[in-house]
Design a protein around this motif. Structure first.
Motif, PDB file in Angstrom:
ATOM      1  N   LEU A  79       0.827  -1.213   0.000  1.00  0.00           N
ATOM      2  CA  LEU A  79       0.000   0.000   0.000  1.00  0.00           C
ATOM      3  C   LEU A  79       0.863   1.265   0.000  1.00  0.00           C
ATOM      4  CD1 LEU A  79      -2.962  -0.761   2.450  1.00  0.00           C
ATOM      5  CD2 LEU A  79      -3.119  -0.147   0.043  1.00  0.00           C
ATOM      6  N   TYR A 132      -9.185   2.617  -0.003  1.00  0.00           N
ATOM      7  CA  TYR A 132      -9.042   2.635   1.450  1.00  0.00           C
ATOM      8  C   TYR A 132      -9.381   4.034   1.938  1.00  0.00           C
ATOM      9  CZ  TYR A 132      -6.582  -1.850   1.827  1.00  0.00           C
ATOM     10  OH  TYR A 132      -6.261  -3.176   1.809  1.00  0.00           O
ATOM     11  N   ASP A 133      -9.702   4.129   3.200  1.00  0.00           N
ATOM     12  CA  ASP A 133      -9.953   5.421   3.826  1.00  0.00           C
ATOM     13  C   ASP A 133      -8.636   6.199   3.896  1.00  0.00           C
ATOM     14  OD1 ASP A 133     -11.616   7.269   5.509  1.00  0.00           O
ATOM     15  OD2 ASP A 133     -10.065   6.722   6.982  1.00  0.00           O
ATOM     16  N   TYR A 168      -6.757   6.256   7.245  1.00  0.00           N
ATOM     17  CA  TYR A 168      -6.010   5.017   7.498  1.00  0.00           C
ATOM     18  C   TYR A 168      -4.703   5.016   6.702  1.00  0.00           C
ATOM     19  CZ  TYR A 168      -4.482   0.208   6.864  1.00  0.00           C
ATOM     20  OH  TYR A 168      -3.712  -0.924   6.786  1.00  0.00           O
ATOM     21  N   LEU A 169      -4.778   5.366   5.417  1.00  0.00           N
ATOM     22  CA  LEU A 169      -3.588   5.373   4.569  1.00  0.00           C
ATOM     23  C   LEU A 169      -2.551   6.366   5.082  1.00  0.00           C
ATOM     24  CD1 LEU A 169      -5.283   5.177   1.055  1.00  0.00           C
ATOM     25  CD2 LEU A 169      -3.999   3.357   2.216  1.00  0.00           C
TER      26      LEU A 169
END
Length: 188
Positions: free
Chosen positions: A71, A104-105, A108-109
């Protein structure tokens, strides 16, 4: 069955070319190579994967095994692609772009990125933009206002302020200095 490997430190079109060449030398059939990713035509066993990783490491890349590292590398590749390899004016809402592209939010990232990289995602974006500004200043083809517009700054003054905060010198000081040091994209 196709197999996908994620690769760290692939930050430019030349990296793609280097990895394609490496895959051909290793005689590993691949479907596609793009920033941060190789899609193989068929699966590789553990021995093949180890051989691939050793060859990648010899030229400055490496395989990424865990989801979090993948990610982070995807975020970096997306940012580098937008800032350094796109001809479009950089009028981007980074939070929306990154969240949409990676599904993804953004919160969060951002927290994930900060916990692993020791800088915020926003700082990373700024550092990438500063390196692009340095490159454009060295080329000496655009005015500071044009560079500011191209990179999505509200004004040349805002660009100059951020540039000085990060580099310790104004864009004109940078331009006039003999030793115009730029950082490689994978070391930012």
């Amino acid at each position: 069955m196709n197999q996908i490997f994620h690769i760290k430190n692939m930050v430019c079109p030349r990296c793609i070319t280097a990895v394609k060449q490496l895959m051909e030398e290793l005689e590993i059939p691949f479907q596609n190579v793009e920033l941060g990713k190789i899609e193989l035509k068929e699966g590789l066993g553990d021995e093949g994967k180890s051989r691939l990783n050793q060859a990648l490491e010899a030229v400055g890349f490496s395989l990424i095994d865990d989801r979090k590292s993948r990610l982070i590398e995807q975020m970096k590749n997306l940012i580098v692609q937008k800032i350094h390899h796109s001809q479009d004016v950089l009028d981007v809402k980074w939070a929306d772009l990154i969240a949409d592209q990676l599904n993804y939010d953004y919160k969060y990232l951002g927290m994930l990125f900060s916990s692993v990289e020791s800088i915020t995602l926003e700082q990373y974006i700024i550092r990438q933009k500063i390196e692009r500004i340095k490159e454009l200043l060295i080329y000496d083809e655009l005015t500071l206002s044009q560079i500011a517009f191209q990179l999505g700054y509200s004004s040349a003054a805002h660009l100059s302020s951020q540039f000085k905060k990060v580099t310790g010198m104004t864009p004109s000081q940078f331009k006039s200095t003999v030793d115009r040091k730029r950082n490689t994209l994978d070391n930012i």
